[in-house]
Design an enzyme around this catalytic site. Structure first.
Site, PDB file in Angstrom:
ATOM      1  N   TYR A  76     -38.909 -61.441  26.728  1.00  0.00           N
ATOM      2  CA  TYR A  76     -39.746 -62.379  26.281  1.00  0.00           C
ATOM      3  C   TYR A  76     -40.140 -63.144  27.713  1.00  0.00           C
ATOM      4  O   TYR A  76     -40.312 -62.811  28.920  1.00  0.00           O
ATOM      5  CB  TYR A  76     -39.321 -63.476  25.536  1.00  0.00           C
ATOM      6  CG  TYR A  76     -38.790 -62.844  24.160  1.00  0.00           C
ATOM      7  CD1 TYR A  76     -39.772 -62.205  23.430  1.00  0.00           C
ATOM      8  CD2 TYR A  76     -37.625 -62.738  23.653  1.00  0.00           C
ATOM      9  CE1 TYR A  76     -39.476 -61.659  22.228  1.00  0.00           C
ATOM     10  CE2 TYR A  76     -37.176 -62.177  22.676  1.00  0.00           C
ATOM     11  CZ  TYR A  76     -37.979 -61.707  21.848  1.00  0.00           C
ATOM     12  OH  TYR A  76     -37.706 -61.031  20.545  1.00  0.00           O
TER      13      TYR A  76
ATOM     14  N   ARG B 244     -29.613 -67.225  28.494  1.00  0.00           N
ATOM     15  CA  ARG B 244     -29.509 -66.038  28.117  1.00  0.00           C
ATOM     16  C   ARG B 244     -30.164 -65.138  29.043  1.00  0.00           C
ATOM     17  O   ARG B 244     -31.432 -65.233  29.219  1.00  0.00           O
ATOM     18  CB  ARG B 244     -29.733 -65.571  26.542  1.00  0.00           C
ATOM     19  CG  ARG B 244     -29.651 -64.192  26.351  1.00  0.00           C
ATOM     20  CD  ARG B 244     -29.660 -64.049  24.889  1.00  0.00           C
ATOM     21  NE  ARG B 244     -28.573 -64.269  24.356  1.00  0.00           N
ATOM     22  CZ  ARG B 244     -28.258 -63.547  23.306  1.00  0.00           C
ATOM     23  NH1 ARG B 244     -28.829 -62.741  22.551  1.00  0.00           N
ATOM     24  NH2 ARG B 244     -26.913 -63.620  22.618  1.00  0.00           N
TER      25      ARG B 244
END
Length: 791
Positions: A575, A623
Site C-alpha cells: 500500500y 506494520r
C-alpha cells in the site's frame, strides 16, 4: 530393463539392490569413480520412519544395519558451561563406511555390476544404450550440470563455514556444544555412530572464522582425501575441553560452505536425479544419506508400479517432491538459525536450549512436553519468571499478560487485521460490530480492525471502511463501546492508504482487478503498476504528500475520539507507505527516492503526524513488510533498518508481516514462515529499545504460539484466518490446555462452554478400573553406552 547408475554412494547402491530384488532380470550397472573403501564422512543418522521403510523393502539390508546401530533418545546441549539434557527424541546412527559395505555386499550378492575407480561414460551415450539413467552423483552432479537447462538447478551457497570431523570420544547422545569464544560464537554438532567413534562437526559464521585465523588456508586447493591439518590443529586447541583428551579424526576434512540444492525438475526423458544431485538439506536437520535412500525406495517402487519409464519418473517426482520440500523448509529454518546463533548469545541458558530445539518448527513446546515433561515445566516456569510473575503462577505463555507501551493486554493473542470489504461509503455497520465483537468475546487480548482508509481515494475497494468523516467515527464508536463494555479485550485501529493498489474490485469479484466503473485516481511514489493489468498510478507531488499527511492526522484524531486503545500505521503489503519504502515501487530521483533513508522519509512524516495527533498515553504501532520476496526489493536486512527508524520515531510495537508489494513476488510459504523476520527484528532492534514485536503469518495452533513466545521470537502473535475459522479460538485454546485464569476469562453467558463437549463414546466419562493411578509420564532417557569404548 537396462539401468545405468552414475554414482555408487548409498542412494545409488540401494536403488540398484531394490531393483534387482523386484526383478532379477534387470541389467544394472553402477559406475563409481572412487575406490570401494574411499568413504568420506563419519556417521549417518536415520529416523525410525525411514528404518521402517528399509525393513519393509529389504530385511537383509535392514538387519545388517540394525546390528551396527548406535541408539539413543537424549539431546545434550551445553551453552556457555550450562548443561541441559532433553529426552524422548529417538535416534539411530551408524558408520557411513559400514553402511556402504553393507550395500556393496548386498548389490554384489544380487548380481549388480559395479565399476569402481571408473568414471561413467558420457550420459548421452548411456541414454541411448539404457532404458534408464540414474544420476546419483552427488552435490556436484555432472549429469545435472549437463542438463541444467532442463533440470533448472538452484544452488544456494550459504555463508557459514563448517568442517566434518570425527572423534574417538564416544558421546552418549546427540551433543550440541555452543561456545562464546574471543572470536564469536562457535558450535559443535556431535553424535555417536559406533562403539568407538562420534561425528564432530564444527560450524561458525564467516566473520568468526576469519577472526579465529581459520582463513590462513583460504584459497588452498587440497587434493581429494587430504585434510586441512593446520585448521584441524587449531580446532583441537579451541575445543580441547569438549574433546576431553580424545583424538580429533580427519577424513577429507576441510572448510566448506553448505550448498542447498533445489531443481525445478528431477527427470528428463529417461534420466532422473536422486539424492544430493536432486536436493540437499542442511546437516543440522537430517541426513542426506537418509533422503537418498528414501528416494531410492520411492523410485524403485514407482518403476515397478508403472509400465512406462516416463510415467514412473513423473510419479516418483510427484510422490517425493512434497516430502523433500517439507524437509528443506525445516532445514532452511535450521541453517538460518545457526547462521545467526550469535543473536541469541544473551538469552537465558534454558530459553536458548528451547530456542535451539524448536529452531526448525518441527519440534514444538507440546512435542517436548510429551517427550520430556520436566524440561517443558522448566521452560514454562522460566518464562513466567522472566515476565515478573511467580513461578508458581506459570501459565501457558499465550495467556501471560503483556503491555504495548502503557496498554495492558490480558494475553498475547492479537486478531490480525483482515479486510472485510463490506462497508458502504466507508461506514462500518452491524457486520463489523459482529465480526470484531465476536473475536473480542472469543478471548483475543487485542482485536485489530481491518485497514481503515484515511480518505475516499485511499480505499482499496468501494467496500473498504474509512475514517475521514464524523459519521464513520460515530459508527466505529459503537464497535469500540461494545468491545469495552462486553469483553476484557482491547481494540486497535489500523490506519492506511491503498496507494497504487487502490480503485479495485472487492476480493471475491476479482482481487487487484481495476473497477469497471466508479474508478478513482490511484497514486504512488512512481508511475509503476502493482502488476500486469493493474492501474498505473500517478506519481505523487509534494502537495499530494501534504494532503495525505493531513488525512492521516485527521483520521488519527477521530480514532481517538472513537475510543480506540491503540493505532497501527499500515506500512506493509504494497500500500502507499509500503510502496514508498520498496525500491520495487519507488523509482523517484528526489529526496523521497533512492537510498533507504530517502525512501523512509515520507512514511516517517506520516507516522510522526499520526503520533502527534493520537493521545500520548495510547500506543502507536507500525506494520511493515520484512521482505518483498523479490530480487530487486527490500530484504530482511532492510527491514531491520526500517524497524529501527520507526522505533526511533516512537513506535511502541513492530508488527512484522511480508510481501504483497509486487505481483511478481515469490514467497516461501510455510508454517509460521514470517516468524524468523520478527525474531531478528526483536533481538536486533525492538527488545533493546523496550519495544514489542508481533509475529504474524500462518500461525494457526496454540502450540505454535506458545513455542514462538517461549523461544523469545516475538512478544505477541497475530492470527487472522484462524479466527475466521473459529471466532472463539482463544477460549477454546484455553479449554484444551486446561487453563483458567485472567488471560482467558469466559463471558458469563458462555461459561457453560468451558469444557469441550463429548462427541462420541470415546469422549465419555470412564469408570475407574485400576487400583493404582498412572503416574505422569517421565522422559525416556536412553543413552548410548556401548560395552566397549576407547580412552
Amino acid at each position: 530393463m537396462r539401468i545405468a547408475i552414475v554414482g555408487g554412494g548409498p542412494g545409488g547402491l540401494y536403488f540398484a539392490a531394490l531393483m534387482k530384488q523386484l526383478d532379477p532380470a534387470h541389467e544394472i550397472t553402477v559406475w563409481e569413480r572412487n575406490a570401494p573403501d574411499d568413504t568420506f564422512g563419519f556417521g549417518v543418522v536415520f529416523s525410525d520412519e525411514t528404518l521402517g521403510g528399509i525393513e519393509n523393502a529389504d530385511t537383509v539390508v535392514h538387519d545388517a544395519m540394525e546390528n551396527r546401530f548406535a541408539r539413543w533418545t537424549d539431546i545434550d546441549i551445553e551453552f556457555n558451561g550450562h548443561p541441559f539434557t532433553v529426552g524422548g527424541q529417538g535416534f539411530a546412527a551408524m558408520s557411513r563406511k559400514d553402511l556402504l559395505r553393507i550395500l556393496q555386499e548386498r548389490a554384489a550378492a544380487l548380481g549388480v555390476t559395479v565399476h569402481y575407480r571408473i568414471t561413467a561414460p558420457d550420459v548421452d551415450e548411456l541414454r541411448e544404450s539404457h532404458d534408464l539413467v540414474v544420476a546419483a552423483d552427488g552435490l556436484n552432479s555432472a549429469v545435472r550440470t549437463k542438463y541444467a537447462d532442463t533440470f533448472g538447478p538452484d544452488l544456494d551457497r550459504r555463508a557459514n563455514k563448517y568442517m566434518w570431523l570425527g572423534t574417538d570420544r564416544v558421546f552418549e547422545a546427540f551433543q550440541f556444544f555452543v561456545r562464546q569464544t574471543d572470536f564469536g560464537t562457535m558450535q559443535i554438532h556431535g553424535y555417536p555412530y559406533s562403539d568407538s567413534g562420534s561425528t564432530f562437526i564444527v560450524e561458525m559464521a564467516e566473520d568468526v572464522w576469519r577472526r579465529a585465523g581459520f582463513d590462513a588456508t583460504e584459497g588452498t586447493e587440497f587434493p581429494p582425501g587430504v585434510s586441512d591439518e593446520q585448521a584441524v590443529a587449531r580446532i583441537r586447541e579451541i575445543f580441547a575441553e569438549e574433546l576431553a583428551g580424545h583424538a580429533l579424526l580427519t577424513n577429507n576434512s576441510k572448510w566448506l560452505n553448505f550448498t542447498t540444492v533445489r531443481n525445478e525438475r528431477w527427470h528428463h526423458h529417461n534420466v532422473v536425479l536422486l539424492g544430493d544431485a536432486a536436493h540437499t538439506a542442511h546437516f543440522s536437520i537430517g541426513s542426506g544419506t537418509k533422503l537418498a535412500m528414501e528416494d531410492a525406495l520411492a523410485l524403485a517402487a514407482c518403476l515397478h508400479e508403472h509400465p512406462a519409464v516416463d510415467e514412473a519418473l513423473t510419479a516418483y517426482e510427484t510422490e517425493r517432491r512434497p516430502v523433500v520440500e517439507s524437509t528443506q523448509r525445516a532445514a532452511q529454518a535450521s541453517l538460518e538459525w545457526f547462521e545467526n546463533i550469535g543473536r541469541y548469545a544473551g538469552q537465558d541458558p534454558a530459553q536458548f536450549c528451547f530456542n535451539l530445539l524448536t529452531r526448525s518448527r518441527r519440534i514444538t513446546f507440546d512435542n517436548l512436553k510429551d517427550r520430556d515433561p520436566g524440561f517443558a515445566e522448566l521452560i514454562e516456569r522460566g518464562f513466567a519468571k522472566s515476565q515478573g510473575l511467580p513461578e508458581t503462577e506459570a501459565a501457558p505463555a499465550m495467556f501471560q499478560p503483556f503491555s504495548i507501551g502503557g496498554l495492558e493486554l490480558k494475553n498475547r493473542i492479537v486478531l490480525s487485521p483482515m479486510d472485510m470489504y463490506s462497508a458502504v461509503d466507508g461506514v462500518p455497520d452491524d457486520f463489523h460490530l459482529v465480526h470484531l465483537g465476536s473475536k473480542a468475546l472469543g478471548g483475543a487480548g487485542l482485536v485489530m480492525t481491518e485497514m481503515v482508509c484515511v480518505s475516499p481515494e485511499a480505499r482499496i475497494t468501494p467496500g473498504c471502511t474509512g475514517l475521514w468523516n464524523d459519521t464513520q467515527r460515530d459508527a466505529w464508536t459503537e464497535v469500540t463501546s461494545f468491545v469495552h463494555e462486553r469483553s476484557t479485550a482491547k481494540i486497535g485501529l489500523q490506519l492506511g492508504h491503498a496507494g497504487r493498489k487502490g480503485s479495485t474490485k472487492v476480493m471475491w469479484d476479482g482481487i487487484d482487478q481495476p473497477l469497471d466503473e466508479g474508478n478513482w485516481e490511484a497514486v504512488g511514489p512512481s508511475p509503476l503498476p502493482y502488476g500486469a493489468g493493474c492501474h498505473v498510478p500517478r506519481e505523487m507531488t509534494r502537495q499530494d504528500m501534504d494532503a495525505v499527511v493531513a488525512d492521516f492526522a485527521a483520521a488519527a484524531r477521530r480514532a481517538a475520539e472513537a475510543g480506540f486503545d491503540l493505532l497501527e500505521v499500515h506500512a506493509a503489503h504494497g500500500y502507499l507507505l509500503s510502496s514508498f519504502l520498496s525500491p520495487v515501487a519507488n523509482h523517484r530521483t528526489d529526496e523521497y527516492g533512492g537510498a533507504l533513508t530517502n525512501r523512509l522519509r515520507f512514511p516517517l512524516e506520516v507516522f510522526d503526524a499520526v503520533r502527534a495527533a493520537f493521545p500520548a498515553d495510547r500506543p502507536v504501532t507500525v506494520r511493515i513488510s520484512a521482505t518483498d520476496w523479490s530480487p530487486d526489493g527490500n530484504t530482511e536486512h532492510d527491514a531491520v533498518e526500517i524497524a529501527r527508524a520507526f522505533v526511533a520515531h516512537g513506535a511502541a510495537a513492530i508488527d512484522v508481516s511480508s510481501g504483497q508489494v509486487t505481483k511478481d513476488e515469490k514467497p516461501a510459504f510455510g508454517r509460521s514462515y514470517q516468524t524468523p523476520f520478527a525474531d531478528r527484528i526483536r533481538h536486533e532492534v525492538a527488545a533493546p529499545a523496550g519495544v514489542a514485536v508481533i509475529a504474524v503469518g500462518a500461525i494457526s495452533s496454540y502450540d505454535d504460539v506458545n513455542s514462538i513466545l517461549l523461544a523469545g521470537r516475538a512478544d505477541l502473535c497475530a492470527l487472522g484466518r484462524t479466527h475466521l475459522y473459529n471466532p472463539q479460538w482463544t477460549l477454546q485454546a484455553a479449554a484444551e490446555q486446561e487453563y483458567r485464569g485472567p488471560g482467558a476469562e469466559w463471558p458469563a453467558q458462555f461459561a457453560a462452554g468451558r469444557r469441550k463437549p463429548p462427541t462420541s463414546r470415546t469422549d465419555a466419562v470412564r469408570p475407574r478400573l485400576a487400583l493404582l493411578r498412572d503416574t505422569p509420564r517421565e522422559a525416556v532417557h536412553l543413552r548410548w553406552t556401548p560395552s566397549r569404548t576407547t580412552g
